[in-house]
Design a protein around this motif. Sequence first.
Motif, PDB file in Angstrom:
ATOM      1  N   SER A  78      21.163  -6.100  93.457  1.00 30.08           N
ATOM      2  CA  SER A  78      20.989  -5.222  92.780  1.00 30.08           C
ATOM      3  C   SER A  78      21.745  -5.530  91.063  1.00 30.08           C
ATOM      4  CB  SER A  78      22.369  -3.829  93.761  1.00 30.08           C
ATOM      5  OG  SER A  78      21.807  -3.926  94.555  1.00 30.08           O
ATOM      6  N   GLY A  79      22.396  -6.703  91.073  1.00 35.25           N
ATOM      7  CA  GLY A  79      22.497  -7.147  89.602  1.00 35.25           C
ATOM      8  C   GLY A  79      21.410  -7.671  88.677  1.00 35.25           C
ATOM      9  N   ILE A  80      21.262  -8.515  89.032  1.00 32.61           N
ATOM     10  CA  ILE A  80      20.161  -9.703  88.026  1.00 32.61           C
ATOM     11  C   ILE A  80      18.490  -8.745  88.757  1.00 32.61           C
ATOM     12  CG2 ILE A  80      19.223 -11.829  88.402  1.00 32.61           C
ATOM     13  CD1 ILE A  80      21.150 -13.087  88.554  1.00 32.61           C
ATOM     14  N   GLY A  81      18.131  -8.835  89.339  1.00 30.52           N
ATOM     15  CA  GLY A  81      16.775  -8.237  90.228  1.00 30.52           C
ATOM     16  C   GLY A  81      16.437  -6.550  89.789  1.00 30.52           C
ATOM     17  N   SER A  82      17.775  -5.680  89.627  1.00 32.44           N
ATOM     18  CA  SER A  82      17.267  -4.187  89.005  1.00 32.44           C
ATOM     19  C   SER A  82      17.230  -4.367  87.493  1.00 32.44           C
ATOM     20  CB  SER A  82      19.194  -3.872  89.393  1.00 32.44           C
ATOM     21  OG  SER A  82      18.985  -3.700  90.858  1.00 32.44           O
ATOM     22  N   TYR A  83      18.504  -5.414  86.988  1.00 33.60           N
ATOM     23  CA  TYR A  83      17.866  -5.903  85.600  1.00 33.60           C
ATOM     24  C   TYR A  83      16.658  -6.142  84.788  1.00 33.60           C
ATOM     25  CZ  TYR A  83      18.218  -7.735  81.174  1.00 33.60           C
ATOM     26  OH  TYR A  83      17.896  -8.936  79.825  1.00 33.60           O
ATOM     27  N   LEU A  84      15.677  -6.887  85.847  1.00 34.43           N
ATOM     28  CA  LEU A  84      15.037  -7.670  85.830  1.00 34.43           C
ATOM     29  C   LEU A  84      13.428  -6.494  85.680  1.00 34.43           C
ATOM     30  CD1 LEU A  84      14.792 -10.858  87.222  1.00 34.43           C
ATOM     31  CD2 LEU A  84      15.377 -10.857  84.872  1.00 34.43           C
ATOM     32  N   TRP A  85      14.197  -5.593  86.860  1.00 36.07           N
ATOM     33  CA  TRP A  85      12.948  -4.946  87.109  1.00 36.07           C
ATOM     34  C   TRP A  85      12.869  -3.743  85.821  1.00 36.07           C
ATOM     35  CZ3 TRP A  85       9.794  -3.691  91.562  1.00 36.07           C
ATOM     36  CH2 TRP A  85       9.891  -1.865  91.344  1.00 36.07           C
ATOM     37  N   TYR A  86      14.394  -3.091  85.064  1.00 32.81           N
ATOM     38  CA  TYR A  86      14.299  -2.469  84.341  1.00 32.81           C
ATOM     39  C   TYR A  86      14.004  -2.876  82.977  1.00 32.81           C
ATOM     40  CZ  TYR A  86      15.407   3.011  85.669  1.00 32.81           C
ATOM     41  OH  TYR A  86      15.439   3.850  85.770  1.00 32.81           O
ATOM     42  N   TRP A  87      14.042  -4.573  82.948  1.00 33.76           N
ATOM     43  CA  TRP A  87      13.150  -5.455  81.863  1.00 33.76           C
ATOM     44  C   TRP A  87      12.074  -5.496  81.349  1.00 33.76           C
ATOM     45  CZ3 TRP A  87      10.509  -9.631  80.572  1.00 33.76           C
ATOM     46  CH2 TRP A  87      10.376 -10.165  79.839  1.00 33.76           C
ATOM     47  N   LEU A  88      11.243  -5.016  82.860  1.00 32.82           N
ATOM     48  CA  LEU A  88      10.028  -4.689  82.731  1.00 32.82           C
ATOM     49  C   LEU A  88       9.347  -4.414  82.818  1.00 32.82           C
ATOM     50  CD1 LEU A  88       9.281  -7.274  86.376  1.00 32.82           C
ATOM     51  CD2 LEU A  88       8.557  -8.278  83.807  1.00 32.82           C
ATOM     52  N   LEU A  89      10.090  -2.859  83.068  1.00 31.41           N
ATOM     53  CA  LEU A  89       9.944  -1.706  83.207  1.00 31.41           C
ATOM     54  C   LEU A  89       9.689  -1.185  81.918  1.00 31.41           C
ATOM     55  CD1 LEU A  89       9.453   0.938  84.447  1.00 31.41           C
ATOM     56  CD2 LEU A  89      11.694   1.859  83.841  1.00 31.41           C
ATOM     57  N   GLU A  90      10.797  -1.391  80.545  1.00 33.26           N
ATOM     58  CA  GLU A  90      10.852  -1.518  79.222  1.00 33.26           C
ATOM     59  C   GLU A  90       9.740  -2.802  78.835  1.00 33.26           C
ATOM     60  OE1 GLU A  90      13.411  -2.449  75.997  1.00 33.26           O
ATOM     61  OE2 GLU A  90      14.286  -3.416  78.196  1.00 33.26           O
ATOM     62  N   ARG A  91       8.831  -2.941  79.385  1.00 37.49           N
ATOM     63  CA  ARG A  91       7.791  -3.990  78.319  1.00 37.49           C
ATOM     64  C   ARG A  91       5.927  -3.280  79.183  1.00 37.49           C
ATOM     65  NH1 ARG A  91      12.122  -5.640  77.868  1.00 37.49           N
ATOM     66  NH2 ARG A  91      12.332  -7.472  76.764  1.00 37.49           N
ATOM     67  N   ILE A  92       6.088  -2.902  80.755  1.00 39.39           N
ATOM     68  CA  ILE A  92       5.179  -2.823  80.985  1.00 39.39           C
ATOM     69  C   ILE A  92       4.901  -1.488  81.642  1.00 39.39           C
ATOM     70  CG2 ILE A  92       4.088  -5.498  81.130  1.00 39.39           C
ATOM     71  CD1 ILE A  92       5.410  -5.400  84.512  1.00 39.39           C
ATOM     72  N   ARG A  93       3.831  -0.687  81.776  1.00 40.55           N
ATOM     73  CA  ARG A  93       3.779  -0.022  83.207  1.00 40.55           C
ATOM     74  C   ARG A  93       4.613   0.406  84.185  1.00 40.55           C
ATOM     75  NH1 ARG A  93      -1.488  -2.006  80.627  1.00 40.55           N
ATOM     76  NH2 ARG A  93      -2.516  -0.011  79.651  1.00 40.55           N
ATOM     77  N   PRO A  94       5.329   1.234  84.308  1.00 39.52           N
ATOM     78  CA  PRO A  94       5.764   1.501  85.973  1.00 39.52           C
ATOM     79  C   PRO A  94       4.855   1.191  87.385  1.00 39.52           C
ATOM     80  CG  PRO A  94       5.936   3.861  84.601  1.00 39.52           C
ATOM     81  CD  PRO A  94       5.119   2.693  83.745  1.00 39.52           C
ATOM     82  N   SER A  95       3.711   1.537  87.433  1.00 40.56           N
ATOM     83  CA  SER A  95       2.673   0.936  87.634  1.00 40.56           C
ATOM     84  C   SER A  95       2.433  -0.074  88.464  1.00 40.56           C
ATOM     85  CB  SER A  95       1.560   1.872  88.187  1.00 40.56           C
ATOM     86  OG  SER A  95       0.332   1.407  87.318  1.00 40.56           O
ATOM     87  N   GLN A  96       2.721  -1.113  87.080  1.00 39.71           N
ATOM     88  CA  GLN A  96       2.674  -2.306  87.006  1.00 39.71           C
ATOM     89  C   GLN A  96       4.065  -3.172  88.087  1.00 39.71           C
ATOM     90  OE1 GLN A  96       1.614  -3.050  82.767  1.00 39.71           O
ATOM     91  NE2 GLN A  96      -0.206  -4.195  83.145  1.00 39.71           N
ATOM     92  N   VAL A  97       4.897  -2.751  87.034  1.00 40.00           N
ATOM     93  CA  VAL A  97       6.037  -3.674  87.759  1.00 40.00           C
ATOM     94  C   VAL A  97       6.567  -2.653  89.172  1.00 40.00           C
ATOM     95  CG1 VAL A  97       8.813  -2.946  87.895  1.00 40.00           C
ATOM     96  CG2 VAL A  97       7.489  -2.626  85.922  1.00 40.00           C
ATOM     97  N   ALA A  98       5.527  -2.169  89.944  1.00 44.94           N
ATOM     98  CA  ALA A  98       5.861  -1.745  90.890  1.00 44.94           C
ATOM     99  C   ALA A  98       5.153  -2.672  91.617  1.00 44.94           C
ATOM    100  CB  ALA A  98       6.076   0.001  91.424  1.00 44.94           C
TER     101      ALA A  98
END
Length: 304
Positions: free
Chosen positions: A230-250
Amino acid sequence: MKKFFKKYQIFNSIILMSITFAFAPIAAKDIVMSVSPFTVAFYRFILTSITLYMILKISGRKIQIEKVDYWRFVTLALLAVPINQITFLIGMQYTPASHPAMLYATTPAWVLILTVYLGVEKGRWWKWIGISFALTGVFILFYGEILSFRQDTFFGDLLILIAVISWSLYTALGKPIVERYGSLESTFIIMTFGMLMYFPIGIISAITNDYSVFTINNFIALLILGIFVSGIGSYLWYWLLERIRPSQVAIMSCAQPPLVAFIEWLVYGLAPTANVIIGSIIIVSSVFMMIGYGGEKRSIPSNR
């Protein structure tokens, strides 16, 4: 060279995030079988908020929320913490550990449908193909397990599906916010708001919980869930979302099943079968196609 370095950062973050999330069903299954999921969630959210606060302080970043965005953060917090995590943890009590991995693998399809509907991104052909390939890989990987979806696991599977949809909506709605405030700041605000929402409910469970059954393995599982997932993983999820498309993160959700199989091989000695190997190759290839072909992208501009 700069473009290559950005791609290198993105792929490294994908690998690290996928590994942290892959431990979620294994750690959660271990702890919720002996400790109340409401108690687990209480301590998990506190650990998550503390972890993100420490990272935020070390980075020296400041947060200033505009009034118009308060309700957006509250909505995202509600989706990410009380709804997503509680349904996930309770669902884990009533379904095998493999089922959440399969159900979470449908996340990219839900995210793409939601983001196209909300106007956050466009439904390009390569996105549908990449997601279809990934889901095909998951189907091949878990061909035998699909037959284990039956009436006695229906309640747990339904709760996990609710968790998947809430996480998908959290991803789709979070794209404009994370671009405006930054990934670390957004994740900290959301997880802290979510923790405060849950606190009045969780504190009762934490006080009345029977800690005599709490083992060292439960403690390790709680640290994994709170700090790393929840800490590092969730942060990395949003770090990627800031840079690429939501579908690419998902689509990284599809990488969880082969990683779970790999971890089970390392921990329990369960050698991967031919369908696991073939499915994993297809999934990894689809992830590389989605990220490599699409590149970086900010959301479609919209009125605030």
